[in-house]
Design an enzyme around this catalytic site. Structure first.
Site, short mmCIF file in Angstrom:
data_model
loop_
_atom_site.label_atom_id
_atom_site.label_comp_id
_atom_site.label_asym_id
_atom_site.label_seq_id
_atom_site.Cartn_x
_atom_site.Cartn_y
_atom_site.Cartn_z
N GLN A 87 -19.19 28.65 73.24
CA GLN A 87 -20.47 29.29 72.96
C GLN A 87 -20.32 30.59 72.19
O GLN A 87 -21.30 31.12 71.66
CB GLN A 87 -21.23 29.54 74.27
CG GLN A 87 -20.60 30.62 75.14
CD GLN A 87 -21.22 30.70 76.51
OE1 GLN A 87 -20.99 29.84 77.38
NE2 GLN A 87 -22.01 31.74 76.75
N CYS A 142 -24.99 29.70 77.43
CA CYS A 142 -24.39 28.77 78.38
C CYS A 142 -25.39 27.74 78.87
O CYS A 142 -25.06 26.57 79.06
CB CYS A 142 -23.80 29.53 79.57
SG CYS A 142 -25.02 30.52 80.48
N HIS A 183 -24.54 31.77 85.41
CA HIS A 183 -23.85 31.02 84.37
C HIS A 183 -24.17 29.53 84.50
O HIS A 183 -24.09 28.97 85.59
CB HIS A 183 -22.34 31.25 84.49
CG HIS A 183 -21.52 30.73 83.35
ND1 HIS A 183 -21.88 30.90 82.03
CD2 HIS A 183 -20.35 30.03 83.32
CE1 HIS A 183 -20.96 30.35 81.25
NE2 HIS A 183 -20.03 29.80 82.01
N ASN A 202 -16.75 24.04 81.29
CA ASN A 202 -17.28 25.32 80.86
C ASN A 202 -17.47 25.28 79.34
O ASN A 202 -17.11 24.30 78.68
CB ASN A 202 -16.32 26.45 81.26
CG ASN A 202 -16.95 27.82 81.25
OD1 ASN A 202 -18.15 27.97 80.99
ND2 ASN A 202 -16.17 28.84 81.51
#
Length: 308
Positions: free
Chosen positions: A107, A113, A251, A272
């Site tokens: 990102q 996110c 997150h 992630n």
């Protein structure tokens, strides 16, 4: 340590604007490296910390620039949960091996996110239902999902991204609408072209890891976690069981499976969006079944998935 910092700068292509900034970053790098080494040397741990592309940043800076999850204030009306009656789930599942997870993305320094989490979940259900794994456009969500509570690089919510994709009639692919990590103006031509669509979304009943397992056994999930600690920032491998990450969700990530280690530790597999230099090639295994219904770092507090 200065030599190590110089070497690290070369490895990750880091350039600072001036000598003052370089000195500031060096001091943060030094402190973080010393902490990493003392933690890893301190006896039997289930996970390790490591030097990565984020090592010259403080946990506060990460929280401010990368952790863009913003949970809206909303009523307690639950959505339907189509997996409520699932009675048995496999002992382990990994959607990566089933062709439902695209490669790890990055990102950048944009609090997007939430968009990466939602898009990965849509990629998953699209692959499961069509047999075709397509990398979809986070940039479209960042730039075009701007009429509600979602605010591009300033943060947003996975449910809002699902609503946008649903209301838009679908989403374009990454190759047609590539990511640039900024709040660029929506490209209406690219937005109008759809390669994947969803029929809506549902929330997993909150604070119940077994309900998360039921859903995850059937498709990848968008989940929110508390990721503001240096331990998360510096995670490099193993089963993450940091007990002090708390439950302040900040997150958005994507749960893509679960399993159990050879010594019997249960874990979630989480994708992630910080690139492949972080964690286990961009993934983290987080301890599962910690006793509190909230899950480690709040992973069971706010999970959702798109429907197709």
């Amino acid at each position: 340590m200065e030599e190590r910092h110089e070497e690290w700068m070369r490895e990750y292509g880091k350039v600072y604007k001036d000598e003052e900034e370089k000195q500031k970053r060096f001091l943060i790098f030094k402190k973080n490296v010393e902490y990493i080494e003392s933690f890893n040397a301190g006896g039997d741990k289930s996970y390790t910390l490591g030097i990565n592309h984020l090592t010259d940043l403080t946990a506060e800076e990460i929280k401010g620039s990368l952790n863009g999850y913003k949970r809206p204030q909303r009523g307690s009306t639950p959505t339907p949960f189509k997996y409520a009656d699932v009675e048995s789930v496999p002992a382990s599942i990994d959607w990566r091996t089933k062709g439902a997870v695209t490669s790890v993305k990055n990102q950048g320094f944009c609090g997007s996110c939430w968009a990466f989490s939602a898009v990965a979940a849509v990629e998953g259900i699209h692959a499961i239902t069509t047999g075709e794994l397509v990398s979809l456009s986070e940039q479209q969500v960042v730039s075009c999902d701007i009429n509600g509570r979602d605010m591009g690089c300033d943060g947003g919510y996975m449910e809002g991204a699902f609503e946008y994709i649903w209301n838009n009639g679908g989403i374009n692919c990454d190759s047609n609408y590539p990511y640039n990590g900024t709040d660029a103006t929506c490209n209406a031509t690219a937005e109008a072209f759809k390669v994947a669509s969803i029929k809506g979304y549902e929330m997993v009943p909150a604070n119940n890891e077994s309900e998360v397992m039921k859903a995850l056994a059937n498709q990848p999930l968008s989940v929110a976690i508390s990721a503001g600690s240096f331990h998360f920032q510096g995670y490099s491998g193993g089963v993450f069981d940091y007990a002090h990450c708390g439950y302040e969700l900040d997150h958005g990530v994507t749960a893509v499976g679960y399993g159990t280690t050879e010594n019997g530790t249960d874990y979630w597999i989480v994708k992630n969006s910080w690139g492949t230099n972080w964690g286990e090639g961009g993934y983290i295994r987080m301890k599962r079944g910690i006793g509190a219904g909230l899950g480690l770092c709040g992973i069971a507090m706010d999970a959702s998935y798109p429907t197709a």
